[in-house]
Design an enzyme around this catalytic site. Structure first.
Site, short mmCIF file in Angstrom:
data_model
loop_
_atom_site.label_atom_id
_atom_site.label_comp_id
_atom_site.label_asym_id
_atom_site.label_seq_id
_atom_site.Cartn_x
_atom_site.Cartn_y
_atom_site.Cartn_z
N GLU A 161 -13.55 4.86 -3.04
CA GLU A 161 -11.86 5.11 -2.95
C GLU A 161 -11.66 5.82 -4.16
O GLU A 161 -11.65 5.47 -5.22
CB GLU A 161 -11.28 3.95 -2.77
CG GLU A 161 -9.78 3.95 -2.31
CD GLU A 161 -9.98 4.17 -0.94
OE1 GLU A 161 -8.74 4.96 -0.59
OE2 GLU A 161 -10.58 3.73 -0.02
N ASP A 162 -10.84 7.03 -3.42
CA ASP A 162 -10.25 7.64 -4.63
C ASP A 162 -11.20 8.39 -5.62
O ASP A 162 -10.69 8.48 -7.08
CB ASP A 162 -8.96 7.22 -5.11
CG ASP A 162 -8.02 7.13 -4.03
OD1 ASP A 162 -7.89 7.75 -3.12
OD2 ASP A 162 -6.89 6.32 -4.32
N ASP A 177 -13.73 6.05 2.23
CA ASP A 177 -12.34 5.86 3.00
C ASP A 177 -11.72 7.24 3.06
O ASP A 177 -11.21 7.71 4.18
CB ASP A 177 -11.51 4.80 2.52
CG ASP A 177 -10.57 4.47 3.63
OD1 ASP A 177 -10.75 4.61 4.91
OD2 ASP A 177 -9.22 4.44 3.23
N ASP A 178 -11.52 7.97 1.90
CA ASP A 178 -10.74 9.37 1.81
C ASP A 178 -11.64 10.29 2.82
O ASP A 178 -10.92 11.32 3.08
CB ASP A 178 -10.72 9.73 0.22
CG ASP A 178 -10.13 8.62 -0.53
OD1 ASP A 178 -8.80 8.20 -0.31
OD2 ASP A 178 -10.77 8.18 -1.53
N ASN A 202 -0.21 11.77 1.11
CA ASN A 202 0.39 10.68 0.31
C ASN A 202 0.87 10.80 -1.14
O ASN A 202 0.09 11.65 -1.94
CB ASN A 202 -0.50 9.10 0.40
CG ASN A 202 -0.31 8.85 1.95
OD1 ASN A 202 0.92 8.62 2.59
ND2 ASN A 202 -1.44 8.61 2.64
N LYS A 243 -6.33 -2.17 -1.07
CA LYS A 243 -7.28 -2.14 0.04
C LYS A 243 -7.82 -3.57 0.47
O LYS A 243 -8.00 -3.88 1.57
CB LYS A 243 -8.62 -1.47 -0.23
CG LYS A 243 -8.07 0.15 -0.40
CD LYS A 243 -8.07 0.98 0.99
CE LYS A 243 -7.81 2.33 0.87
NZ LYS A 243 -7.64 3.06 2.14
N TYR A 253 0.86 -1.25 0.13
CA TYR A 253 -0.06 -0.07 0.00
C TYR A 253 0.88 1.23 -0.16
O TYR A 253 2.01 1.07 -0.67
CB TYR A 253 -1.02 -0.14 1.24
CG TYR A 253 -2.00 0.86 0.95
CD1 TYR A 253 -2.98 0.46 -0.12
CD2 TYR A 253 -2.39 1.85 1.56
CE1 TYR A 253 -4.15 1.36 -0.65
CE2 TYR A 253 -3.60 2.71 1.35
CZ TYR A 253 -4.34 2.20 0.28
OH TYR A 253 -5.33 3.14 -0.15
N ARG A 294 -8.88 10.48 -8.67
CA ARG A 294 -8.07 11.31 -7.71
C ARG A 294 -7.11 10.23 -6.90
O ARG A 294 -7.55 9.70 -5.62
CB ARG A 294 -8.88 11.97 -6.68
CG ARG A 294 -7.87 13.23 -6.03
CD ARG A 294 -8.60 13.59 -4.87
NE ARG A 294 -9.00 12.45 -3.77
CZ ARG A 294 -8.18 12.13 -3.01
NH1 ARG A 294 -6.87 12.41 -3.01
NH2 ARG A 294 -8.43 11.23 -2.17
#
Length: 582
Positions: free
Chosen positions: A255-256, A278-279, A421, A183, A112, A165
């Site tokens: 996610e993203d 999650d973001d 990150n 994930k 990850y 993203r």
């Protein structure tokens, strides 16, 4: 026919000849789910037709893990390590998760963040075999039939991205599939969720990344992102297809996605499906947990702090909203709590009347402009005098030496969270944060940093605010207690559960989070606390309620031990006696 006496003496040969088990041996060896490599026993090799197809040595999983780790030590390049590690997953799933769990501190940065970012950038170049489900805008109207092609029918958790993203790297389109795959690895490693119940999904609606549109190895649609109504219709169809096929309480983790879509879909679906982002929510919970740990060090409640965010996107707003929720529990009004939070984006400080745009999600944190003119983030620090700065902009080293020095001058124990990150996007290094504040800061980062030794010999262990501390435990609880929807209070509960697991000794070392080596224990405890909240508030639908929830969750975790294939063969012996003469 073989005599009864001979059957008693040579049962393996009899069964093998009778039921043609040799036909299933090679597929078992070639499937990552069932392959044991040289750990197949002699009896299994004889029965399954593998004798001679493997070297004669019978190995233990421990020896295989040792070989895995020795080979990994010979590799210096992180991306090459990623390819090697994920290659093991493609050949021997049990061994992969065994080694990953035993060496989580070393391997988490490989499977990850930060290395997964490199893998996503090069996804089409290092591609070996497909993982998960790919659904394109061209498939609108046929999503259910695509899901029907996925071989596992007992899916409990889905991680989905549209690749717009990816971390701090931007629009990577289909190359973003590395994130859901990563994930899902953490679901199993950190919380023991059966990998066969996990489904990574990439929604391909194109990409606005010109480099990818010119990349001959790009694996997605060669078109600009479809931002029409067709996009929304595809996501709606996907959500309904998931719950129709796998059940209403199937967990769907976003996610993203791009900022606007992330908030839009969270608000659209959170009261209708078992879903979270999650973001926004996972990042918020892990950041709040770090702040709660810092609160224990300086004995200063959240309501007495002033927070300044670098960045005003989904991560910043998610953290801010959860801080407000935590403050409200202490009796502070929502409006007063919001006034303690300021944000600084690419246009500058968010304040009422500025010429640059703000969106509706940012409005609670748009305040009356300060008297002094603010042009830079350093100006904002000096004018607002925050007790905590939280970086989630993904724009690199914007917590300059001047910023860190200013935080150190105005605070005895400044809180400095550089959460962006991957590593090169972090707002500052751990070394700068500790050295420039003479070891007084309370530091956390999104990517890992090595321990920092000051000139006086003190050693600090930087805390990594990794979402892996939160989302696997939340997912384990949600899956096993039958939740239909997930409220923000679930993530507040998870943040508290994480913070309470940091020992006083770890706090003195500079840690704001438990060691990653304890991630399975941490996730199980977090899951138990979340389950307590869900049952207490009538949000759980699996009964009877487990009395000892940690024991219950431990009993449900997926095991990495190899299974024997012999019991199933034994079961065939009865029918074998009715087969034709040999």
């Amino acid at each position: 026919m073989m005599s009864r006496l001979n059957l008693a003496v040579r049962p393996w040969v009899y069964i093998c000849r009778s039921v043609h088990t040799k036909e299933i041996g090679k597929p078992l060896m070639l499937s990552p789910r069932t392959n044991k490599g040289m750990a197949f026993t002699l009896q299994e090799r004889q029965i399954l037709g593998l004798h001679g197809l493997l070297p004669p040595k019978i190995e233990t999983q421990e020896i295989q893990a040792m070989r895995f780790k020795q080979n990994l030590k010979k590799i210096g390049d992180p991306l090459t390590k990623y390819v090697y590690v994920m290659g093991i997953q493609e050949r021997n799933e049990k061994l992969f998760y065994r080694v990953l769990l035993d060496n989580i501190e070393e391997l988490l940065p490989i499977v990850y963040t930060p290395t997964v970012g490199l893998a996503c950038l090069q996804y089409g170049h290092i591609f070996r075999r497909p993982k998960g489900v790919f659904i394109s805008i061209m498939d609108k109207g046929h999503v259910r039939s695509i899901l029907d092609n996925w071989p596992d029918t007992n899916v409990k958790a889905v991680v989905v991205t549209d690749g717009e993203r990816i971390l701090g790297l931007g629009d990577l389109g289909v190359y973003g599939m590395g994130i859901p795959v990563g994930k899902m690895c953490l679901y199993t490693t950190c919380a023991g969720i059966d990998p066969h119940s996990c489904l990574p999904v990439c929604i391909d609606v194109g990409t606005d990344n010109e480099m990818l549109l010119k990349d001959p190895f790009y694996m997605g649609l060669y078109q600009k992102r479809d931002r029409s109504q067709h996009y929304d219709e595809l996501i709606d169809e996907f959500m309904e297809a998931i719950v129709n096929k796998y059940g209403r309480n199937t967990l769907i983790q976003f996610e993203d996605f791009g900022n606007q879509n992330a908030f839009r879909f969270l608000r659209k679906y959170q009261n209708k499906y078992c879903t979270f982002n999650d973001d926004i929510q996972g990042t918020a919970a892990v950041a709040l947990a770090g702040l709660l740990s810092a609160q224990r060090v300086i004995n200063k409640p959240l309501g007495d702090h002033k927070f300044l965010f670098l960045g005003a996107g989904e991560a910043a707003l998610g953290i801010a909203d959860l801080i407000v929720l935590a403050m409200k529990e202490t009796g502070i009004s929502e409006e007063e709590a919001q006034k303690k939070i300021w944000m600084f984006d690419k246009y500058g400080l968010l304040y009422q009347g500025r010429s640059e745009p703000t969106d509706k999600h940012q409005q609670p944190y748009v305040h009356t402009a300060p008297d002094q003119k603010i042009e830079t983030f350093l100006d904002a620090v000096n004018t607002l005098q925050p007790t905590a700065i939280i970086g989630v902009a993904g724009a690199g080293r914007l917590f300059s030496k001047e910023v860190i020095n200013a935080m150190g001058r105005m605070n005895e124990r400044p809180i400095i969270f550089a959460l962006s990150n991957p590593t090169d996007k972090a707002e500052c290094t751990a070394e700068d944060a500790y050295n420039l504040t003479e070891g007084r800061c309370l530091f956390a980062s999104g990517s890992p940093f090595d321990p920092v030794t000051l000139a006086d010999g003190r050693v600090f262990q930087p805390g990594q605010g990794n979402n892996a501390y939160i989302f696997p435990g939340v997912a384990l609880a949600v899956i096993l207690v039958g939740v239909r929807t997930i409220s923000s209070h679930v993530f507040l509960t998870a943040a508290k559960a994480l913070a309470e697991q940091v020992t006083n000794d770890e706090l003195t070392q500079g840690r704001l989070y438990p060691p990653l080596s304890q991630i399975r224990k941490v996730s199980i405890h977090t899951a138990a606390k979340v389950a307590e909240y869900l049952y207490a508030n009538g949000m759980a639908f699996e009964f009877p309620e487990p009395e000892d929830k940690e024991k219950y969750f431990l009993s449900k975790v997926w095991k990495t031990d190899y299974e024997s294939f012999l019991p199933d063969v034994y079961n065939w012996s009865e029918s074998a006696t009715r087969l034709p003469k040999m």
